[in-house]
Design an enzyme around this catalytic site. Structure first.
Site, PDB file in Angstrom:
ATOM      1  N   CYS A  39     -16.620  87.939  66.406  1.00 52.34           N
ATOM      2  CA  CYS A  39     -15.685  88.504  66.597  1.00 52.34           C
ATOM      3  C   CYS A  39     -14.217  88.933  65.875  1.00 52.34           C
ATOM      4  O   CYS A  39     -13.221  87.654  65.352  1.00 52.34           O
ATOM      5  CB  CYS A  39     -15.062  87.675  67.902  1.00 52.34           C
TER       6      CYS A  39
ATOM      7  N   CYS B 226     -11.112  86.592  67.401  1.00 53.80           N
ATOM      8  CA  CYS B 226     -10.935  84.868  67.368  1.00 53.80           C
ATOM      9  C   CYS B 226     -11.380  84.580  65.715  1.00 53.80           C
ATOM     10  O   CYS B 226     -10.515  83.534  65.751  1.00 53.80           O
ATOM     11  CB  CYS B 226     -12.945  84.620  67.166  1.00 53.80           C
TER      12      CYS B 226
END
Length: 520
Positions: free
Chosen positions: A75, A78
């Site tokens: 991600c 993230c």
């Protein structure tokens, strides 16, 4: 610099210039990451959890609160958020953090197959997702966002490090700052002396002090032929009455293997190198309070400066806890074990001398736990009175935690019959000693172990049958009481029980070794 005279030289020069630009760019990027709290020069502060260690780590954490970040390694959001999360994690995680033992910052990678069920049980629907709550609540292994009044909460304002820290500050009423440095945050220490629950988290400091004392003994090679007996007596006291189950278990392991670790023919030795190697191996092999200890920081006993409180505070709490956990028939044996331990193994020579002088002034054996506990309490106050004067004269005291006469009136008003002020500035107190004893039993006994028993070791109950953290000595080491009484009729002193138990354990150990040899 000479001008290149061939096309190959030109290509080489351009390549070098391009490479230097890339390196410079990478260097700038590293500087940027370091400024955010990440980068190759700084190891991750957040604790990586997965399905195999999630419950154990959170149950054994001394922190009052936990943040769990659920993310996926693929991600982009993230990855971009990680430096912000790390910057907050560095405030709370590890021995060098400004505020250790308050919040444990963790993360779980939901992209790993082994964590699929774990992430599902916490209803993870987006990345990154941060949850907040007491560590034991996470250890239950699930969270339902639809459930009302849950102690686990979704952190809904974590976009940057500043936002996340502000969210935490609001939840716990703190004033932490991203620029806080270790021992430069005096306004954040708990100072409410009337809150008895503060002592509950001192159980972790008692473990830290126990491990620290054992490390000092090994580091300074203090186990000699004349100090073996006092050390064994103190280990017997720890096995039967230490408030921490894992310290009882570790002390028992050392006690069972003591003769193998320090055989009598080891003293004296001809080779100093062999002794040093043996000491190092013992230090690595025997962790007296388990692999999580020492943690490298203090919680209840933490000072506002680097050189205050800490070990001495943790050791005092341990001694008080031992004094209230013995039974009447054990009181004088416990007294001699404590005095001999300080006399032989406490590294501060002046402190050791003062303490042993007070031990030597006791002319009549203690017959009750009441007498032992009050003697140690009175001794501690005498030490504090002496240190008050010295710290005032030399300016060496902790400004946030000055020495006081214990317990303060706010903590135990019934302990005081009357009080007045001496000309020297110290307090003259007329004590209600029965009330003081009740306070000591509750404070250093039940309250000290309460949160530890409930939050940290609930999962380990099957590891040590019959050994609850509030049990007496016989249960703490699972000693066959009838057999022990057969050895010493009308005596249930910890020395007899622990020695008998140690003999039984050693016999089992050697029998097991013998059977193993037969099967070869």
């Amino acid at each position: 610099m000479s001008i290149p005279n061939s096309s190959s030289d030109v290509v080489l020069l351009l390549s070098l210039l391009l490479l230097s630009g890339i390196v410079s760019s990478a260097g700038n990027r590293r500087s940027l990451l370091r400024s955010l709290g990440d980068g190759p020069d700084l190891p991750d502060a957040a604790v990586d959890l997965n399905s195999s260690n999630f419950i154990r780590v959170l149950k054994e954490s001394p922190a009052a609160f936990a943040v769990v970040e659920f993310f996926a390694n693929w991600c982009p959001a993230c990855r971009n958020y990680k430096p912000h999360y790390e910057k907050v994690a560095r405030l709370f995680n590890g021995p060098d953090a400004p505020h250790p033992g308050i919040v444990i910052m963790t993360r779980v990678d939901c992209a790993m197959k082994m964590n699929k069920n774990l992430c599902g049980s916490f209803s993870v629907r987006h990345y990154p997702m941060l949850l907040w709550g007491p560590p034991p609540k996470f250890a239950s292994g699930q969270w339902d966002p639809k459930k009302e009044k849950s102690e686990i909460q979704l952190i809904d304002d974590e976009r940057t490090a500043d936002h996340l820290l502000n969210w935490i500050n609001k939840r716990i009423g703190s004033t932490f700052n991203l620029d806080d440095k270790k021992y430069d945050n005096e306004n954040t220490f708990p100072r409410n002396a009337s809150d008895p629950e503060q002592i509950a988290r001192a159980i972790y400091d008692v473990e830290e002090a126990t491990a620290g004392a054992f490390d000092i003994i090994l580091e300074h090679k203090m186990i000699k032929s004349e100090t073996q007996a006092p050390l064994i007596k103190f280990f017997q006291l720890l096995v039967t009455h230490h408030p921490s189950k894992r310290c009882r278990r570790g002390s028992a392991e050392i006690l069972v293997n003591f003769d193998d670790m320090w055989p009598s023919n080891l003293f004296p030795v001809s080779s100093q190198e062999i002794t040093t190697l043996q000491e190092r191996n013992r230090l690595k092999s025997y962790l007296i309070c388990g692999k999580e200890v020492p943690r490298g920081y203090w919680i209840f006993c933490r000072g506002s400066q680097n050189d205050t409180r800490g070990f001495s505070c943790g050791l005092w709490v341990l001694l008080h806890s031992l004094s209230v956990r013995v039974v009447d028939g054990e009181s004088h044996l416990a007294f001699t074990a404590i005095c001999d331990f300080i006399h032989n193994f406490f590294i501060c020579e002046e402190c050791r001398g003062h303490f042993y002088e007070m031990c030597s002034s006791v002319s009549v054996p203690f017959k009750t736990t009441h007498d032992l506990s009050l003697w140690l309490w009175n001794t501690h106050n005498k030490v504090n009175e002496r240190l008050m004067k010295e710290e005032k004269a030399f300016g060496t005291g902790d400004p946030m935690f000055p020495k006081i006469i214990w317990p303060p009136k706010q903590l135990c008003p019934s302990c005081y019959l009357s009080s007045s002020r001496k000309r020297t500035g110290t307090s003259q107190v007329d004590w209600n000693e029965d009330e003081v004893f009740k306070f000591l039993v509750q404070y250093y006994g039940k309250t000290l172990v309460s949160s530890y028993k409930d939050a940290s070791l609930r999962s380990n109950r099957n590891d040590e049958p019959g050994a609850d953290d509030s049990t007496t000595s016989t249960n703490a080491v699972a000693v066959p009481l009838g057999a022990a009484l057969a050895i010493s009729f009308a005596s249930c002193a910890f020395g007899v029980l622990a020695c008998f138990w140690r003999t039984q354990q050693k016999n089992r150990k050697y029998l097991h070794q013998l059977n193993s040899l037969k099967n070869i």
